[in-house]
Design a protein around this motif. Sequence first.
Motif, PDB file in Angstrom:
ATOM      1  N   ALA A 190     -17.356  10.801  -3.114  1.00  0.00           N
ATOM      2  CA  ALA A 190     -18.264  11.244  -4.175  1.00  0.00           C
ATOM      3  C   ALA A 190     -19.543  11.827  -3.585  1.00  0.00           C
ATOM      4  CB  ALA A 190     -18.583  10.080  -5.107  1.00  0.00           C
ATOM      5  N   VAL A 191     -20.085  11.178  -2.547  1.00  0.00           N
ATOM      6  CA  VAL A 191     -21.286  11.691  -1.885  1.00  0.00           C
ATOM      7  C   VAL A 191     -20.987  13.031  -1.234  1.00  0.00           C
ATOM      8  CG1 VAL A 191     -22.916  11.299  -0.003  1.00  0.00           C
ATOM      9  CG2 VAL A 191     -22.298   9.417  -1.531  1.00  0.00           C
ATOM     10  N   GLN A 192     -19.850  13.114  -0.558  1.00  0.00           N
ATOM     11  CA  GLN A 192     -19.468  14.361   0.106  1.00  0.00           C
ATOM     12  C   GLN A 192     -19.355  15.508  -0.893  1.00  0.00           C
ATOM     13  OE1 GLN A 192     -15.362  15.024   1.821  1.00  0.00           O
ATOM     14  NE2 GLN A 192     -16.491  14.712   3.737  1.00  0.00           N
ATOM     15  N   GLU A 193     -18.750  15.239  -2.040  1.00  0.00           N
ATOM     16  CA  GLU A 193     -18.595  16.269  -3.067  1.00  0.00           C
ATOM     17  C   GLU A 193     -19.952  16.716  -3.593  1.00  0.00           C
ATOM     18  OE1 GLU A 193     -16.715  18.982  -5.559  1.00  0.00           O
ATOM     19  OE2 GLU A 193     -15.988  17.871  -3.818  1.00  0.00           O
ATOM     20  N   ASP A 194     -20.870  15.767  -3.792  1.00  0.00           N
ATOM     21  CA  ASP A 194     -22.203  16.120  -4.268  1.00  0.00           C
ATOM     22  C   ASP A 194     -22.933  16.991  -3.247  1.00  0.00           C
ATOM     23  OD1 ASP A 194     -24.642  15.725  -6.024  1.00  0.00           O
ATOM     24  OD2 ASP A 194     -25.356  14.833  -4.156  1.00  0.00           O
ATOM     25  N   LEU A 195     -22.880  16.609  -1.977  1.00  0.00           N
ATOM     26  CA  LEU A 195     -23.560  17.384  -0.943  1.00  0.00           C
ATOM     27  C   LEU A 195     -22.932  18.763  -0.778  1.00  0.00           C
ATOM     28  CD1 LEU A 195     -24.107  14.637   1.792  1.00  0.00           C
ATOM     29  CD2 LEU A 195     -25.826  15.629   0.273  1.00  0.00           C
ATOM     30  N   ARG A 196     -21.621  18.839  -0.939  1.00  0.00           N
ATOM     31  CA  ARG A 196     -20.936  20.131  -0.792  1.00  0.00           C
ATOM     32  C   ARG A 196     -21.440  21.148  -1.806  1.00  0.00           C
ATOM     33  NH1 ARG A 196     -15.696  22.444  -2.053  1.00  0.00           N
ATOM     34  NH2 ARG A 196     -15.319  20.730  -3.500  1.00  0.00           N
ATOM     35  N   GLY A 197     -21.889  20.662  -2.949  1.00  0.00           N
ATOM     36  CA  GLY A 197     -22.438  21.563  -3.952  1.00  0.00           C
ATOM     37  C   GLY A 197     -23.738  22.219  -3.531  1.00  0.00           C
ATOM     38  N   ARG A 198     -24.369  21.699  -2.484  1.00  0.00           N
ATOM     39  CA  ARG A 198     -25.627  22.269  -1.991  1.00  0.00           C
ATOM     40  C   ARG A 198     -25.425  23.188  -0.789  1.00  0.00           C
ATOM     41  NH1 ARG A 198     -29.062  16.590  -1.740  1.00  0.00           N
ATOM     42  NH2 ARG A 198     -27.918  15.536  -3.423  1.00  0.00           N
ATOM     43  N   LEU A 199     -24.188  23.369  -0.382  1.00  0.00           N
ATOM     44  CA  LEU A 199     -23.882  24.171   0.804  1.00  0.00           C
ATOM     45  C   LEU A 199     -24.225  25.643   0.576  1.00  0.00           C
ATOM     46  CD1 LEU A 199     -22.545  23.718   3.607  1.00  0.00           C
ATOM     47  CD2 LEU A 199     -20.370  24.335   2.538  1.00  0.00           C
ATOM     48  N   VAL A 200     -24.842  26.268   1.582  1.00  0.00           N
ATOM     49  CA  VAL A 200     -25.182  27.689   1.535  1.00  0.00           C
ATOM     50  C   VAL A 200     -24.366  28.420   2.598  1.00  0.00           C
ATOM     51  CG1 VAL A 200     -27.014  29.406   1.840  1.00  0.00           C
ATOM     52  CG2 VAL A 200     -27.518  27.223   0.716  1.00  0.00           C
ATOM     53  N   VAL A 201     -23.536  29.343   2.176  1.00  0.00           N
ATOM     54  CA  VAL A 201     -22.688  30.076   3.126  1.00  0.00           C
ATOM     55  C   VAL A 201     -22.944  31.581   3.060  1.00  0.00           C
ATOM     56  CG1 VAL A 201     -20.873  28.338   3.168  1.00  0.00           C
ATOM     57  CG2 VAL A 201     -20.785  30.148   1.446  1.00  0.00           C
ATOM     58  N   GLY A 202     -23.924  32.016   2.291  1.00  0.00           N
ATOM     59  CA  GLY A 202     -24.162  33.439   2.112  1.00  0.00           C
ATOM     60  C   GLY A 202     -25.243  34.027   2.996  1.00  0.00           C
ATOM     61  N   GLU A 203     -25.785  33.244   3.935  1.00  0.00           N
ATOM     62  CA  GLU A 203     -26.833  33.750   4.831  1.00  0.00           C
ATOM     63  C   GLU A 203     -26.237  34.136   6.182  1.00  0.00           C
ATOM     64  OE1 GLU A 203     -30.111  31.087   5.245  1.00  0.00           O
ATOM     65  OE2 GLU A 203     -30.379  30.813   3.074  1.00  0.00           O
ATOM     66  N   GLU A 204     -26.849  35.130   6.829  1.00  0.00           N
ATOM     67  CA  GLU A 204     -26.401  35.521   8.166  1.00  0.00           C
ATOM     68  C   GLU A 204     -26.779  34.497   9.220  1.00  0.00           C
ATOM     69  OE1 GLU A 204     -24.563  38.184   9.690  1.00  0.00           O
ATOM     70  OE2 GLU A 204     -23.897  37.969   7.626  1.00  0.00           O
ATOM     71  N   GLY A 205     -27.966  33.885   9.056  1.00  0.00           N
ATOM     72  CA  GLY A 205     -28.418  32.900  10.034  1.00  0.00           C
ATOM     73  C   GLY A 205     -29.350  33.509  11.055  1.00  0.00           C
ATOM     74  N   PRO A 206     -29.906  32.669  11.936  1.00  0.00           N
ATOM     75  CA  PRO A 206     -30.864  33.153  12.939  1.00  0.00           C
ATOM     76  C   PRO A 206     -30.213  34.121  13.918  1.00  0.00           C
ATOM     77  CG  PRO A 206     -30.236  30.883  13.379  1.00  0.00           C
ATOM     78  CD  PRO A 206     -29.669  31.220  12.039  1.00  0.00           C
TER      79      PRO A 206
END
Length: 233
Positions: A19-35
């Motif tokens: 349940a914690v993992q699923e909640d945190l996964r909702g905050r994941l950002v994958v649309g940035e290029e990064g440094p």
Amino acid sequence: MTIIEVPDGWPVDEETALAVQEDLRGRLVVGEEGPGVGEGNVTGVDVAYDDERDLVAAAAVVLDARTLEVVEEATAVGRVSFPYVPGLLAFREVPTVLAALGRLSAGPGLLVCDGYGLAHPRRFGLASHLGVLTGLPSIGVAKNPFTFSYEQPGQARGEFGDLVADGETVGRALRTRAGVKPVFVSVGHRVSLDRACAHTLHLSPRYRLPETTRHADSLCRRALQEALSTRPE
């Protein structure tokens, strides 16, 4: 020696951790290029276990991303905070890794984890977990593949084959040295897959594994041995 205890409220069973993992996964950002590659700092994190004594040692090693020289390093030793459950390994070590990161005075920059990010059954491995909790860009560079299928990359440095799960590309098998077994790169948080692979190649000028991983692996093993040598039986 100060032992990092399991935090109050930390998940104690698989259902709660999922349940914690699923909640945190909702905050994941994958649309940035990064440094940018070779810019700022880059930090390797790794852990070593002694399951008989219920201990885990974590290391965080900051490198100058341009020169790959060590800027700062920190360690922490803590209780193993969760049972061994495939797909939930982050819950065993995250509190101790966060403690090591918290002892750094230098900005970590990009986190490079010896493990996985999106290349995970629920698309949320250690690199993603740490990235979301810290807000830092992160990538996973693993020594071995998980359960995903992939085509062997060509033999030249920089060649890659996609890691595929259910028709989705979740990472790459990347050749960091010509003719040597690839490493397995996946996005953690706030970094694109192309950029993650570019960072991995930059961090691996001489060896198969990134310098971040090499330094952190050595340091966490030393920290564990030192902790065991000073801890009464």
